[in-house]
Design a protein around this motif. Structure first.
Motif, PDB file in Angstrom:
ATOM      1  N   VAL A  77      15.443 -25.246  63.298  1.00 19.66           N
ATOM      2  CA  VAL A  77      15.836 -24.501  64.491  1.00 19.66           C
ATOM      3  C   VAL A  77      17.176 -25.041  64.961  1.00 19.66           C
ATOM      4  O   VAL A  77      17.338 -26.251  65.160  1.00 19.66           O
ATOM      5  CB  VAL A  77      14.781 -24.622  65.610  1.00 19.66           C
ATOM      6  N   TYR A  78      18.129 -24.126  65.116  1.00 13.76           N
ATOM      7  CA  TYR A  78      19.489 -24.486  65.516  1.00 13.76           C
ATOM      8  C   TYR A  78      19.798 -23.913  66.901  1.00 13.76           C
ATOM      9  O   TYR A  78      19.307 -22.841  67.266  1.00 13.76           O
ATOM     10  CB  TYR A  78      20.514 -23.923  64.533  1.00 13.76           C
ATOM     11  N   GLU A  79      20.614 -24.617  67.636  1.00 15.20           N
ATOM     12  CA  GLU A  79      21.175 -24.090  68.868  1.00 15.20           C
ATOM     13  C   GLU A  79      22.646 -23.807  68.607  1.00 15.20           C
ATOM     14  O   GLU A  79      23.382 -24.691  68.175  1.00 15.20           O
ATOM     15  CB  GLU A  79      21.016 -25.094  70.017  1.00 15.20           C
ATOM     16  N   THR A  80      23.058 -22.574  68.851  1.00  9.04           N
ATOM     17  CA  THR A  80      24.431 -22.198  68.535  1.00  9.04           C
ATOM     18  C   THR A  80      25.390 -22.750  69.571  1.00  9.04           C
ATOM     19  O   THR A  80      25.045 -22.985  70.725  1.00  9.04           O
ATOM     20  CB  THR A  80      24.572 -20.675  68.461  1.00  9.04           C
ATOM     21  N   LYS A  81      26.629 -22.962  69.126  1.00  5.27           N
ATOM     22  CA  LYS A  81      27.702 -23.447  69.985  1.00  5.27           C
ATOM     23  C   LYS A  81      28.870 -22.473  69.919  1.00  5.27           C
ATOM     24  O   LYS A  81      28.708 -21.363  69.406  1.00  5.27           O
ATOM     25  CB  LYS A  81      28.133 -24.850  69.523  1.00  5.27           C
ATOM     26  N   ARG A  82      30.023 -22.852  70.396  1.00  5.60           N
ATOM     27  CA  ARG A  82      31.191 -21.975  70.344  1.00  5.60           C
ATOM     28  C   ARG A  82      31.503 -21.581  68.903  1.00  5.60           C
ATOM     29  O   ARG A  82      31.406 -22.405  67.986  1.00  5.60           O
ATOM     30  CB  ARG A  82      32.422 -22.682  70.915  1.00  5.60           C
ATOM     31  N   GLY A 135      24.396 -22.950  55.334  1.00  9.65           N
ATOM     32  CA  GLY A 135      25.235 -21.894  54.784  1.00  9.65           C
ATOM     33  C   GLY A 135      24.699 -20.517  55.127  1.00  9.65           C
ATOM     34  O   GLY A 135      25.461 -19.599  55.461  1.00  9.65           O
ATOM     35  N   TYR A 136      23.376 -20.362  55.063  1.00  9.99           N
ATOM     36  CA  TYR A 136      22.757 -19.084  55.442  1.00  9.99           C
ATOM     37  C   TYR A 136      22.983 -18.810  56.919  1.00  9.99           C
ATOM     38  O   TYR A 136      23.325 -17.681  57.316  1.00  9.99           O
ATOM     39  CB  TYR A 136      21.259 -19.123  55.145  1.00  9.99           C
ATOM     40  N   LEU A 137      22.810 -19.835  57.746  1.00 13.41           N
ATOM     41  CA  LEU A 137      22.975 -19.676  59.200  1.00 13.41           C
ATOM     42  C   LEU A 137      24.362 -19.149  59.540  1.00 13.41           C
ATOM     43  O   LEU A 137      24.490 -18.144  60.269  1.00 13.41           O
ATOM     44  CB  LEU A 137      22.731 -21.022  59.900  1.00 13.41           C
ATOM     45  N   VAL A 138      25.411 -19.809  59.047  1.00 12.17           N
ATOM     46  CA  VAL A 138      26.757 -19.419  59.440  1.00 12.17           C
ATOM     47  C   VAL A 138      27.199 -18.117  58.773  1.00 12.17           C
ATOM     48  O   VAL A 138      28.047 -17.389  59.328  1.00 12.17           O
ATOM     49  CB  VAL A 138      27.777 -20.549  59.170  1.00 12.17           C
ATOM     50  N   THR A 139      26.631 -17.784  57.618  1.00 12.82           N
ATOM     51  CA  THR A 139      27.025 -16.568  56.911  1.00 12.82           C
ATOM     52  C   THR A 139      26.297 -15.343  57.450  1.00 12.82           C
ATOM     53  O   THR A 139      26.904 -14.269  57.611  1.00 12.82           O
ATOM     54  CB  THR A 139      26.755 -16.701  55.408  1.00 12.82           C
ATOM     55  N   HIS A 140      25.000 -15.463  57.716  1.00 14.26           N
ATOM     56  CA  HIS A 140      24.187 -14.289  58.033  1.00 14.26           C
ATOM     57  C   HIS A 140      23.691 -14.186  59.473  1.00 14.26           C
ATOM     58  O   HIS A 140      23.187 -13.143  59.866  1.00 14.26           O
ATOM     59  CB  HIS A 140      22.972 -14.242  57.088  1.00 14.26           C
ATOM     60  N   MET A 141      23.833 -15.266  60.247  1.00 13.90           N
ATOM     61  CA  MET A 141      23.214 -15.236  61.568  1.00 13.90           C
ATOM     62  C   MET A 141      24.201 -15.491  62.718  1.00 13.90           C
ATOM     63  O   MET A 141      23.903 -15.148  63.871  1.00 13.90           O
ATOM     64  CB  MET A 141      22.065 -16.248  61.637  1.00 13.90           C
ATOM     65  N   LEU A 142      25.335 -16.098  62.456  1.00 13.54           N
ATOM     66  CA  LEU A 142      26.286 -16.393  63.523  1.00 13.54           C
ATOM     67  C   LEU A 142      27.406 -15.340  63.580  1.00 13.54           C
ATOM     68  O   LEU A 142      27.722 -14.714  62.586  1.00 13.54           O
ATOM     69  CB  LEU A 142      26.896 -17.776  63.329  1.00 13.54           C
TER      70      LEU A 142
END
Length: 302
Positions: free
Chosen positions: A18-23, A295-302
């Motif tokens: 589980v990640y918390e997104t930032k700027r 890699g999946y997070l930044v490519t497909h979710m952010l």
């Protein structure tokens, strides 16, 4: 800031992060809140090339537990991706559909090229990687990605991972010297059958995934270091192999301390990494902090 969950359905373990997104303009646009791993051992449920009904039920049970945890943590979105265990099984479409229906959630089965590229994206977070080869030794497969100054290029997936090696070649928990040689010979044969192995030769390998992390922990445990090494040399791997052959009891006790959840797959993974280093002419393996999930997070979710 939003909470986003990524579930990685692998051949050995299933992991929710589980990640918390930032700027968005931050060098690392997230921080990790929760990292929960469950050992499912799905590769052991593959019979005659197909994932069995028992394996599907096991995947459903583990994924259900992790989805409940993600819900309790108030995740705004949860994505599930699967790698070799669903990609390579003979009943991939049917097994994936059965799992999706049971958990009422989409499961994205990554292609070998997608998996390799997402691993590169994750490994590059925080600092770009220099030229070399990125390796990812998983439970059911091993990925190689050629890196150049302008990014990742060729990528291949070899259907030979640490859990499959354990299941196919090891009778007990820690492989015997003869079983170690058999694993190395079988993997080397897979490598030598590749038509383009020369394109992955490099003095430097970058490593992502649980096998490389476990190997780094084992190096630290054996050499009495409290911190994981920034680089694993060929000499380090040869030292571990010598310890295994010379005193399996000491090796096993250090393995339990270093990677208790990977005792059975640690040595097969170590053999695969060492064989890669030998065949690709690499002097060292550099463990990377982040990998395919990021890699999946930044490519497909952010």
């Amino acid at each position: 800031m939003a909470r986003l969950g990524v579930i990685d359905l692998g051949s050995n373990s299933v992991r929710l992060v589980v990640y918390e997104t930032k700027r968005e303009d931050a060098a690392k646009p997230f921080r990790t809140l929760v990292d929960e791993k469950k050992m499912a051992g799905l590769a052991a449920y593959v019979t005659d090339g197909a994932l069995s009904n028992a394996g599907i039920a096991r995947a459903v049970a583990v994924l259900g537990d992790l989805l409940k945890l993600a819900d309790n943590l108030n995740c705004a979105r949860v994505d599930i991706f699967a790698t070799a265990v669903l990609r390579n099984c003979a009943n991939s479409e049917a097994a994936t559909a059965a799992i999706e229906a049971a958990i009422d959630h989409k499961v994205r089965v990554l292609s070998a090229r997608e998996e390799a590229h997402l691993g590169f994206v994750g490994a590059s977070i925080g600092a770009p990687l220099a030229a070399g080869t990125l390796i990812d030794v998983g439970g059911g497969s091993t990925e190689l990605t050629a890196l150049a100054a302008d990014g990742d290029h060729a990528g291949i997936s070899i259907p030979f991972g640490c859990v499959l090696a354990y299941a196919n070649y090891v009778r007990c928990v820690i492989p015997t010297p003869a079983e170690c040689r058999t694993i190395a010979d079988a993997f080397r044969k897979e490598l030598q059958a590749l038509p383009n192995l020369e394109g992955y030769r490099s003095e430097r390998l970058y490593g992502i995934g649980g096998s490389v992390r476990a190997l780094a922990k084992m190096v630290a445990a054996v050499w009495g270091d409290d911190t994981r090494p920034k680089s694993i040399s060929r000499k380090d791997m040869e030292g571990l192999a010598d310890l295994l052959q010379g005193d399996v009891s000491v090796f096993a006790h250090r393995a339990v301390k270093a990677a208790p959840d990977r005792v059975h797959s640690l040595v097969p993974g170590m053999i695969i990494v060492r064989t890669l280093a030998e065949e690709l002419g690499a002097a060292e393996v550099i463990p990377c902090k982040y990998g395919i999930r990021e890699g999946y997070l930044v490519t497909h979710m952010l």
